[in-house]
Design a protein around this motif. Structure first.
Motif, mmCIF file in Angstrom:
data_model
loop_
_atom_site.group_PDB
_atom_site.id
_atom_site.type_symbol
_atom_site.label_atom_id
_atom_site.label_comp_id
_atom_site.label_asym_id
_atom_site.label_seq_id
_atom_site.Cartn_x
_atom_site.Cartn_y
_atom_site.Cartn_z
ATOM 1 N N ASN A 105 0.791 -1.228 0.000
ATOM 2 C CA ASN A 105 0.000 0.000 0.000
ATOM 3 C C ASN A 105 0.825 1.281 0.000
ATOM 4 O OD1 ASN A 105 -3.077 -0.826 0.520
ATOM 5 N ND2 ASN A 105 -1.753 -2.203 1.696
ATOM 6 N N PHE A 106 2.114 1.192 0.303
ATOM 7 C CA PHE A 106 2.970 2.356 0.275
ATOM 8 C C PHE A 106 3.995 2.196 -0.849
ATOM 9 C CE2 PHE A 106 2.069 2.552 5.064
ATOM 10 C CZ PHE A 106 0.926 3.306 4.843
ATOM 11 N N LYS A 107 4.728 3.255 -1.111
ATOM 12 C CA LYS A 107 5.669 3.262 -2.230
ATOM 13 C C LYS A 107 6.962 2.578 -1.812
ATOM 14 C CE LYS A 107 3.664 7.496 -4.102
ATOM 15 N NZ LYS A 107 3.887 8.925 -4.437
ATOM 16 N N TYR A 108 6.919 1.280 -1.833
ATOM 17 C CA TYR A 108 8.049 0.467 -1.379
ATOM 18 C C TYR A 108 8.796 -0.094 -2.581
ATOM 19 C CZ TYR A 108 10.581 -3.371 0.919
ATOM 20 O OH TYR A 108 11.551 -4.228 1.371
ATOM 21 N N VAL A 109 10.098 0.153 -2.627
ATOM 22 C CA VAL A 109 10.958 -0.413 -3.667
ATOM 23 C C VAL A 109 11.724 -1.574 -3.042
ATOM 24 C CG1 VAL A 109 12.837 -0.002 -5.285
ATOM 25 C CG2 VAL A 109 11.173 1.807 -4.815
ATOM 26 N N SER A 110 11.472 -2.760 -3.499
ATOM 27 C CA SER A 110 12.042 -3.953 -2.885
ATOM 28 C C SER A 110 13.516 -4.114 -3.258
ATOM 29 C CB SER A 110 11.267 -5.199 -3.327
ATOM 30 O OG SER A 110 11.811 -6.358 -2.731
ATOM 31 N N THR A 164 13.501 3.875 -7.923
ATOM 32 C CA THR A 164 13.604 4.918 -6.902
ATOM 33 C C THR A 164 13.455 6.299 -7.514
ATOM 34 O OG1 THR A 164 15.080 3.502 -5.593
ATOM 35 C CG2 THR A 164 15.067 5.848 -5.082
ATOM 36 N N LEU A 165 14.109 6.517 -8.651
ATOM 37 C CA LEU A 165 14.010 7.820 -9.317
ATOM 38 C C LEU A 165 12.588 8.101 -9.785
ATOM 39 C CD1 LEU A 165 17.298 7.817 -11.444
ATOM 40 C CD2 LEU A 165 16.833 9.079 -9.335
ATOM 41 N N LYS A 166 11.894 7.058 -10.248
ATOM 42 C CA LYS A 166 10.508 7.254 -10.675
ATOM 43 C C LYS A 166 9.641 7.732 -9.517
ATOM 44 C CE LYS A 166 10.568 3.819 -14.417
ATOM 45 N NZ LYS A 166 10.066 2.484 -14.855
ATOM 46 N N LEU A 167 9.824 7.117 -8.353
ATOM 47 C CA LEU A 167 9.054 7.534 -7.182
ATOM 48 C C LEU A 167 9.410 8.958 -6.770
ATOM 49 C CD1 LEU A 167 9.014 4.360 -4.906
ATOM 50 C CD2 LEU A 167 7.193 5.265 -6.337
ATOM 51 N N ASP A 187 19.074 17.803 -20.680
ATOM 52 C CA ASP A 187 18.019 17.560 -19.701
ATOM 53 C C ASP A 187 18.139 16.211 -19.006
ATOM 54 O OD1 ASP A 187 16.852 20.014 -20.316
ATOM 55 O OD2 ASP A 187 15.702 19.145 -21.971
ATOM 56 N N ALA A 188 19.210 15.475 -19.287
ATOM 57 C CA ALA A 188 19.389 14.163 -18.667
ATOM 58 C C ALA A 188 19.646 14.312 -17.171
ATOM 59 C CB ALA A 188 20.550 13.420 -19.323
ATOM 60 N N LEU A 189 19.247 13.296 -16.414
ATOM 61 C CA LEU A 189 19.467 13.309 -14.970
ATOM 62 C C LEU A 189 20.951 13.216 -14.657
ATOM 63 C CD1 LEU A 189 16.665 10.957 -13.587
ATOM 64 C CD2 LEU A 189 16.719 13.447 -13.636
ATOM 65 N N GLN A 190 21.360 13.886 -13.598
ATOM 66 C CA GLN A 190 22.746 13.834 -13.135
ATOM 67 C C GLN A 190 22.749 13.073 -11.813
ATOM 68 O OE1 GLN A 190 23.461 18.067 -12.876
ATOM 69 N NE2 GLN A 190 22.059 18.228 -14.597
ATOM 70 N N VAL A 191 23.265 11.864 -11.827
ATOM 71 C CA VAL A 191 23.257 11.002 -10.650
ATOM 72 C C VAL A 191 24.661 10.923 -10.071
ATOM 73 C CG1 VAL A 191 22.768 8.698 -9.762
ATOM 74 C CG2 VAL A 191 21.338 9.661 -11.582
ATOM 75 N N MET A 192 24.797 11.264 -8.807
ATOM 76 C CA MET A 192 26.082 11.196 -8.126
ATOM 77 C C MET A 192 26.119 9.955 -7.239
ATOM 78 S SD MET A 192 27.737 13.838 -5.358
ATOM 79 C CE MET A 192 27.953 15.148 -6.547
ATOM 80 N N CYS A 214 23.393 7.135 -3.646
ATOM 81 C CA CYS A 214 23.260 7.983 -4.833
ATOM 82 C C CYS A 214 22.354 9.159 -4.521
ATOM 83 C CB CYS A 214 22.718 7.194 -6.022
ATOM 84 S SG CYS A 214 20.963 6.831 -5.948
ATOM 85 N N THR A 215 22.562 10.221 -5.261
ATOM 86 C CA THR A 215 21.678 11.375 -5.193
ATOM 87 C C THR A 215 21.695 12.042 -6.559
ATOM 88 O OG1 THR A 215 21.131 13.378 -3.941
ATOM 89 C CG2 THR A 215 23.439 13.035 -4.480
ATOM 90 N N LEU A 216 20.780 12.960 -6.765
ATOM 91 C CA LEU A 216 20.737 13.673 -8.034
ATOM 92 C C LEU A 216 21.759 14.792 -8.018
ATOM 93 C CD1 LEU A 216 16.898 13.921 -8.720
ATOM 94 C CD2 LEU A 216 18.538 12.270 -9.593
ATOM 95 N N ALA A 217 22.708 14.744 -8.935
ATOM 96 C CA ALA A 217 23.764 15.747 -9.004
ATOM 97 C C ALA A 217 24.550 15.530 -10.281
ATOM 98 C CB ALA A 217 24.668 15.646 -7.786
ATOM 99 N N SER A 218 25.741 16.120 -10.350
ATOM 100 C CA SER A 218 26.612 15.962 -11.509
ATOM 101 C C SER A 218 27.489 14.721 -11.350
ATOM 102 C CB SER A 218 27.498 17.204 -11.636
ATOM 103 O OG SER A 218 28.556 16.965 -12.488
ATOM 104 N N PRO A 219 27.879 14.063 -12.411
ATOM 105 C CA PRO A 219 28.804 12.901 -12.299
ATOM 106 C C PRO A 219 30.166 13.336 -11.826
ATOM 107 C CG PRO A 219 28.519 13.509 -14.565
ATOM 108 C CD PRO A 219 27.549 14.334 -13.825
#
Length: 712
Positions: free
Chosen positions: A250-255, A280-283, A324-329, A355-360
């Motif tokens: 029922n919650f947004k759980y990523v297994s 995870t990024l989609k959520l 516009d591509a995501l930057q994943v650190m 990981c987080t959203l940022a520059s490589p």
């Protein structure tokens, strides 16, 4: 229509939905129906009230103050438009009993309510809580499940303890229902409704009334009581297995996924656990608060204010083709989940990859190199020198540190332990060492016997280096100056203390100017925020006391915490007003009225407060900010804070200041000499977003910069 809102609603449902939006923004609203003057600051309470008292509403039931007659164009057809009025701030003194109950809720309860209300009410939804009993049970179950998930994932309460809580909640719910049933029977008999009926029939009537209420707590009921309930929610939270199943469904759980690594240690199978990044990024991107914080690439921006301004990003061919591509650190680090000093040292050493959203790419962390390296060792060395020169003793320094009246966040981040005599290091954490250097001139103010002493000048030079390095925005000229400043500092450090050799982290400092050119401001990419994640896993391991397949346990616990976080908003509101009230300029001094008039603020939806949080930075009355002044800059003291349609405007008093070079501080003098020193400044026009506290030392008010503003 009053001053607060000009929204026009076409029907009652739209009006109610709009009022809910005002409640979510922190305002209080009146009940929109005639002869009902209750005010609400809580969305759930508002919905519950409408369900109980105004379920079968009609257009004619709407209070006359909400209805105005309007003309609909050239045909002169007259209609009715509904406007929400009577909005109230949180500090309104005209409270009723219901609002008093809301005001005493704990922070955790308010957090839980905000999350549950977010999940159960979609934007534009006009369904009032209580109209569908089965939906009530489902929503109640979800609220209880979220509370239990919070206990297990955020506060790491053991599952066995949660089971005791569940069983006691179930018992108390049953006890409350029985008492309520008895009260209903008594009230029926008192009202004469139950007279002439047998006790059994009267109890049946009360039971019919209690049916929907009794179903609310069915999710906690054990399997043995399932025959007493009709709802499909029955028993869904009765055990640890059932609760975990409910949370995942029922919650947004990523297994997490288990990955077999082989059998390197004598046939023992080794595994790692991976949380799928794409899911995870989609959520994350489903969360509107995340979408609002995505910053598009600005190729025309000058200077360095983000990692996108560094050469690593600007010269990356992939991002040139896909701006516009995501930057994943990615960040990886090892940590111990047991006592690293005990017999189990290295037995349960983990490797975490975050990981987080940022520059490589990732430059060295200034938290380790600078604050836990250069500052930590060199400040201890400087203090030894000053003590040897008899400027002060360690006892006097520690006494001043303990008695100094640090304010707000300064007190929370300041060094708490005493400086040890002849210690090789200060011994604080990264931020504590940073703040120790920043406020050291204030703490020892008046004790410096020779302001031209080369070691004292070296300390001030290190302070200025730190102020530049931690700046969130830099110009190319400042980066070039940093290069010169670091070279001079290291040369002076080697000459003045030849017996204490420079460390590798001193050498790293030489490359900081280049790293800023490559990656942008280093404060935006330091790794301490990643390392704070270690503490969660360490606490999990310590509380669960189970090291069998420990990576699986930790990964699952972390994803349950993420499910709890994803249920609400990942990012807090950009602007939060503390105890705001409607702004009426006629109640304030003439210089404030003139400043507001000259700034041409809108006249509607204006709140005034002494405290506002903007992007999690707290601004309060009497704090100083740095503002632009023609081609120069000046310090200004916050007098009032206005919030106009979620835009923040400061009413400030300008001050003359003098740079006290001998201490690396700024002295606040008399009011600015111009004819009207009070003015309005928009948050976006601040030269620096870090507010500063003024400290009184030797009868003078002093300011110590946290970082260098851009054009200083």
């Amino acid at each position: 229509m009053l001053e607060f809102c000009q929204h026009q609603s076409s029907d009652i449902k739209e009006l109610i939905s709009h009022l809910r939006g005002h409640i979510e923004s922190g305002l209080k609203v009146d009940c929109p129906f005639e002869n009902c003057k209750i005010q609400f600051g809580n969305k759930k309470s508002f919905s519950s009230h409408l369900s109980r008292h105004h379920r079968n509403y009609k257009v004619g039931d709407v209070a006359s103050r909400y209805v105005v007659t309007v003309s609909q164009g050239p045909t002169d057809v007259v209609g009715e438009a509904i406007f929400p009025i009577g909005l109230h701030n949180e500090d309104n003194s005209d409270r009723n009993e219901l609002d008093e109950q809301d005001s005493v809720e704990t922070e955790q309860e308010q957090d839980l309510k905000s999350r549950t209300s977010t999940s159960s009410s979609h934007e534009g939804d006009t369904v009032v809580c209580g109209e569908n009993p089965s939906e009530n049970v489902k929503e109640f179950t979800q609220s209880v499940a979220l509370f239990l998930l919070k206990l297990q994932s955020k506060y790491l309460i053991p599952n066995s303890t949660i089971q005791v809580i569940v069983e006691q909640m179930c018992f108390l719910n049953q006890l409350g229902n029985e008492n309520t049933k008895k009260c209903i029977v008594t009230q029926l008999q008192t009202a004469g409704i139950g007279l002439g009926l047998a006790d059994e029939r009267c109890n049946e009537l009360a039971q019919d009334i209690m049916t929907d209420v009794s179903e609310l707590g069915c999710s906690l009921a054990p399997a043995s009581d399932s025959q007493h309930f009709q709802s499909p929610e029955c028993g869904k939270l009765r055990s640890g297995y059932m609760r975990k199943k409910y949370w995942k469904e029922n919650f947004k759980y990523v297994s997490p996924e288990s990955i077999y690594l082989g059998e390197p240690n004598g046939g023992k199978k080794e595994y790692c656990h991976y949380v799928p990044i794409l899911e995870t990024l989609k959520l994350m991107y489903e969360d509107k608060s995340v979408q609002n914080h995505i910053i598009p690439v600005d190729k025309e921006r000058s200077g360095y204010s983000d990692i996108q301004d560094g050469k690593v990003f600007r010269q990356n061919t992939f991002y040139q083709r896909n701006p516009d591509a995501l930057q994943v650190m990615l960040f990886q680090d090892g940590f111990e989940v047991v006592n690293p000093l005990g017999s189990s040292r290295n037995k349960h050493k983990m490797l975490g990859v975050y990981c987080t959203l940022a520059s490589p790419g990732l430059p060295p962390c200034l938290g380790h190199d600078l604050f836990e390296g250069v500052v930590d060792y060199d400040m201890a060395l400087f203090i030894q020198y000053f003590v040897a020169k008899e400027w002060f003793s360690y006892e006097e320094l520690n006494r001043r540190l303990q008695l100094f009246p640090f304010k707000g966040r300064d007190s929370a981040d300041m060094l708490t332990s005493a400086v040890k005599p002849q210690g090789e290091r200060i011994g604080g954490q990264a931020v504590q060492n940073w703040y120790f250097l920043r406020f050291f001139p204030l703490v020892v103010y008046g004790l410096v016997r020779n302001i031209k002493d080369p070691v004292w000048q070296l300390l001030l030079q290190l302070k200025e280096i730190v102020e530049i390095i931690v700046s969130p925005t830099l110009q190319s000229s400042q980066v070039a100056f940093l290069k010169v400043l670091v070279e001079e500092y290291l040369e002076g450090r080697a000459d003045l203390f030849p017996e204490r050799k420079l460390r590798p982290k001193h050498h790293f400092l030489l490359h900081y100017y280049y790293l800023i050119f490559m990656f942008g401001p280093l404060i935006k990419v330091w790794t301490l925020r990643f390392e704070s994640k270690h503490s969660f896993f360490k606490r999990c391991a310590r509380y669960c006391q189970n090291f069998v397949n420990i990576t699986s346990t930790l990964a699952e616990r972390h994803q349950l915490l993420q499910a709890y976080s994803f249920h609400g908003r990942l990012f807090a509101d950009d602007v939060k007003v503390a105890k705001g009230i409607p702004f009426h300029p006629e109640l304030y001094a003439e210089n404030i009225q003139k400043a507001v008039l000259d700034f041409e603020l809108p006249t509607q939806q204006r709140l005034v407060s002494d405290e506002v949080s903007v992007f999690c930075t707290i601004y309060k009355k009497d704090l100083f900010v740095i503002i632009k002044e023609d081609e120069d800059w000046t310090f200004a003291c916050i007098m009032l804070i206005l919030v106009v349609r979620e835009k923040v405007v400061f009413i400030v008093q300008k001050y003359q200041t003098t740079h006290v070079h001998e201490y690396g501080l700024y002295q606040v003098k008399n009011r600015a000499a111009d004819s009207n020193p009070v003015s309005c400044v928009a948050y976006s026009d601040l030269l620096d977003y870090c507010p500063l506290s003024a400290y009184k030392v030797d009868g003078q008010y002093m300011l110590s910069l946290k970082n260098k503003p851009t054009n200083m």
